[in-house]
Write a protein that holds these residues in place. Structure first.
Motif, short mmCIF file in Angstrom:
data_model
loop_
_atom_site.label_atom_id
_atom_site.label_comp_id
_atom_site.label_asym_id
_atom_site.label_seq_id
_atom_site.Cartn_x
_atom_site.Cartn_y
_atom_site.Cartn_z
N LEU A 5 1.66 -9.16 -4.26
CA LEU A 5 1.78 -9.40 -2.83
C LEU A 5 0.86 -8.49 -2.02
CD1 LEU A 5 3.27 -10.69 -0.39
CD2 LEU A 5 4.99 -8.88 -0.63
N TYR A 6 0.79 -7.22 -2.40
CA TYR A 6 0.05 -6.24 -1.60
C TYR A 6 -1.39 -6.04 -2.04
CZ TYR A 6 4.11 -4.92 1.13
OH TYR A 6 5.16 -4.94 2.01
N PHE A 7 -1.74 -6.59 -3.19
CA PHE A 7 -3.11 -6.43 -3.67
C PHE A 7 -4.16 -6.95 -2.67
CE2 PHE A 7 -6.81 -7.80 -6.18
CZ PHE A 7 -7.14 -6.60 -6.80
N PRO A 8 -4.01 -8.15 -2.12
CA PRO A 8 -5.01 -8.62 -1.13
C PRO A 8 -5.09 -7.73 0.10
CG PRO A 8 -3.63 -10.45 -1.88
CD PRO A 8 -2.99 -9.19 -2.37
N VAL A 64 -8.48 -5.92 1.42
CA VAL A 64 -8.99 -6.18 2.77
C VAL A 64 -9.21 -4.87 3.52
CG1 VAL A 64 -8.39 -7.13 5.03
CG2 VAL A 64 -8.07 -8.51 2.98
N MET A 65 -8.27 -3.93 3.41
CA MET A 65 -8.41 -2.64 4.09
C MET A 65 -9.59 -1.86 3.55
SD MET A 65 -4.51 -1.32 4.75
CE MET A 65 -3.44 -2.16 5.91
N ARG A 120 -8.95 6.29 15.43
CA ARG A 120 -8.72 6.97 14.15
C ARG A 120 -8.80 5.95 13.00
NH1 ARG A 120 -3.93 11.06 13.80
NH2 ARG A 120 -5.20 11.57 11.96
N PHE A 121 -10.04 5.66 12.59
CA PHE A 121 -10.25 4.67 11.56
C PHE A 121 -9.81 5.15 10.19
CE2 PHE A 121 -13.13 3.23 14.89
CZ PHE A 121 -12.93 1.86 14.86
N GLU A 122 -9.65 6.47 10.03
CA GLU A 122 -9.19 6.96 8.73
C GLU A 122 -7.78 6.49 8.43
OE1 GLU A 122 -7.99 10.36 11.51
OE2 GLU A 122 -9.60 8.87 11.33
N LEU A 123 -7.02 6.17 9.51
CA LEU A 123 -5.66 5.68 9.28
C LEU A 123 -5.67 4.33 8.58
CD1 LEU A 123 -3.89 6.64 12.63
CD2 LEU A 123 -3.85 7.85 10.44
N ILE A 124 -6.68 3.51 8.85
CA ILE A 124 -6.80 2.22 8.17
C ILE A 124 -6.92 2.45 6.67
CG2 ILE A 124 -8.23 0.16 7.86
CD1 ILE A 124 -9.05 0.36 10.75
N PHE A 125 -7.79 3.39 6.32
CA PHE A 125 -7.98 3.67 4.90
C PHE A 125 -6.74 4.31 4.29
CE2 PHE A 125 -9.05 6.81 1.64
CZ PHE A 125 -9.52 5.95 0.66
N ILE A 126 -6.14 5.28 4.98
CA ILE A 126 -4.98 5.98 4.42
C ILE A 126 -3.82 5.02 4.17
CG2 ILE A 126 -3.21 7.71 4.88
CD1 ILE A 126 -5.32 9.39 6.28
N PHE A 127 -3.56 4.13 5.14
CA PHE A 127 -2.47 3.17 4.96
C PHE A 127 -2.74 2.24 3.78
CE2 PHE A 127 -1.53 3.70 9.72
CZ PHE A 127 -0.59 4.68 9.46
N GLY A 128 -3.99 1.79 3.66
CA GLY A 128 -4.34 0.95 2.52
C GLY A 128 -4.26 1.70 1.23
#
Length: 364
Positions: free
Chosen positions: A148-151, A155-156, A270-278
């Motif tokens: 479920l979470y792989f895509p 994407v992130m 804070r674009f690093e949050l996109i990466f951290i959450f992914g």
């Protein structure tokens, strides 16, 4: 309830990639830069993938000879009860150590970038509880969660790569092969361990039927190849954005690369949050795979009990809190690597050798 009877080839690829991509994508750039000290350090990942692909043949050979059996069941069938228990105990300890290592690094990153005032015990305790909830109904729910979470993870990561192109300097990644080729190959001792998770084929083997086993080697190599591609892309972008010298000094280069992304007037800064959450999702999937392996090991070594899941959680929680900081955690890395080699290369190798000598197999 978990009613998954067998894994499809796509599910196997998702499980293997989700297990392999964890803290390596965060820690490897710095370690590799200090070891190789060259712009073409990303080539060490390719050599590491080749080495891992060779080792994966051990797991495939065992899975083909003993379809439907996990590592813990194979070892007792091949070596007998006593020696099998010894092998299982060592492999279980290995899964405990790796799970604790993943969780401690993940907890440290969460503390540094997201929840700096939250006690570490709360961070890792929450991680463990969520993982226990996922593991409770068995491998079926774990596989579905990964699928479920792989895509979303991919994407992130893709978004971060695209946003980082703005700061990419091609001069940082040139020239290629400036150093001696042996210097690049020496990086394999770093990159090899960023593919940890491949050995969990022997844990999820319960869901791989004999008719699927003939395609297993190609499935493993596909998973390793895609993981290597993700690593290579991230490392090339990291070098292009930060440069090799900065990679040597920054503890978490990939996150710092994401922090360097800026778009004036954009509503999100804070674009690093996109990466951290992914990335947290990948860390969670990797951790959950090892915690599941630990729980399965305890159940196979001792009388099956519903209490082994909380016991596994308590063991990981205790071990995770022993190091006082990330510096002490990284100090243990060489010892963890030695234990990993013994668990994922020596033990399966010995099992296969003994199996071939005795000529015993198992028909599912």
């Amino acid at each position: 309830m978990s009613d998954l009877k067998q894994l499809t080839m796509l599910q196997m690829v998702v499980v293997f990639i989700s297990s392999m991509i964890g803290i390596g994508i965060i820690l490897m750039p710095r370690d590799l830069a200090n070891t190789v000290n060259s712009q073409d350090l990303w080539m060490s990942i390719i050599f590491g993938a080749v080495a891992v692909s060779v080792v994966s043949c051990l797991y495939v050979a065992l899975a083909v000879r003993y379809p439907g059996l996990t590592f813990y069941e194979m070892s007792t069938r091949i070596l007998g009860k006593f020696m099998g228990f010894t092998f299982n105990f060592f492999f279980t300890v290995y899964t405990l150590i790796v799970a604790a290592y993943i969780l401690r690094v993940t907890g440290g990153i969460i503390k540094n970038y997201l929840l700096d005032t939250t006690p570490l015990s709360v961070v890792i305790g929450t991680f463990i509880l969520v993982s226990m909830y996922l593991i409770y109904n068995g491998a079926g729910d774990i596989v579905r969660f990964f699928q479920l979470y792989f895509p979303i993870m991919m994407v992130m990561f893709l978004v971060l790569c695209l946003l980082s192109i703005k700061n990419f300097d091609i001069n940082h990644v040139r020239p290629v092969l400036q150093n001696n080729i042996w210097s690049t190959i020496s990086g394999v001792k770093i990159t090899f361990f960023s593919f940890l998770g491949m050995e969990l084929l022997l844990i999820f083997a319960k869901l791989i039927k004999k008719k699927k086993a003939k395609h297993l080697l190609m499935t493993m190599w596909t998973s390793i190849g895609l993981t290597a591609l993700i690593y290579v892309v991230f490392h090339i972008i990291s070098i292009g954005v930060l440069g090799v010298e900065e990679l040597k000094e920054i503890t978490f280069p990939t996150i710092e690369m994401a922090k360097s992304i800026e778009f004036q007037g954009f509503f999100f800064e804070r674009f690093e949050l996109i990466f951290i959450f992914g990335w947290l999702t990948t860390a969670f999937t990797s951790f959950t795979a090892y915690m599941y392996a630990l729980t399965l090991g305890l159940k196979n070594m001792f009388t099956p009990s519903r209490w082994f899941l909380p016991v596994a959680g308590a063991l990981i929680f205790t071990l995770t809190l022993i190091p006082e900081g990330l510096t002490e955690v990284f100090h243990y890395s060489p010892q963890i690597q030695l234990i990993s080699v013994a668990a994922i290369v020596v033990l399966p190798g010995l099992l296969l050798i003994v199996s071939l000598i005795r000529g015993n197999t198992y028909a599912a």
